[in-house]
Scaffold this motif. Structure first.
Motif, PDB file in Angstrom:
ATOM      1  N   THR A   6       0.827  -1.202   0.000  1.00 46.06           N
ATOM      2  CA  THR A   6       0.000   0.000   0.000  1.00 46.06           C
ATOM      3  C   THR A   6       0.863   1.254   0.000  1.00 46.06           C
ATOM      4  N   SER A  14      -4.077   2.275  -7.027  1.00 52.35           N
ATOM      5  CA  SER A  14      -5.100   2.180  -5.993  1.00 52.35           C
ATOM      6  C   SER A  14      -6.494   2.313  -6.581  1.00 52.35           C
ATOM      7  N   VAL A  57      -4.455  -3.456  -2.604  1.00 55.83           N
ATOM      8  CA  VAL A  57      -3.439  -3.725  -3.628  1.00 55.83           C
ATOM      9  C   VAL A  57      -2.483  -4.833  -3.227  1.00 55.83           C
TER      10      VAL A  57
END
Length: 88
Positions: A6, A14, A57
């Motif tokens: 992240t 994202s 992610v």
């Protein structure tokens, strides 16, 4: 130590993960499947599926592919084309 994906995700990455997560959720609901049911079909944990639907992610590509396969959407990926590669 594992890196936190992240922290390295660009805004575009994202946004794409969020979009894919939304598609997974919509496809699951269209089939009247529970999150637990889809997770079992895809052979992933419920926690992983919840992260996916939330646009995380850090979920592995294998997890995403297993979910798309379980939903019957995996063939859509074969339609992806790269114009730059096609020019070669």
């Amino acid at each position: 130590m594992r890196r936190n994906e992240t922290d390295f995700a660009t805004p575009a990455t994202s946004k794409a993960a969020g979009h894919l997560g939304g598609l997974v959720r919509q496809a699951r609901l269209a089939r009247s499947w529970t999150q637990q049911g889809l997770a079992e079909r895809a052979r992933i944990s419920l926690a992983t599926l919840k992260r996916m639907e939330g646009g995380a992610v850090e979920v592995s590509l294998g997890g995403w592919l297993a979910v798309f396969e379980s939903l019957g959407l995996l063939p859509l990926f074969s339609a992806l084309r790269d114009p730059a590669s096609a020019a070669l």
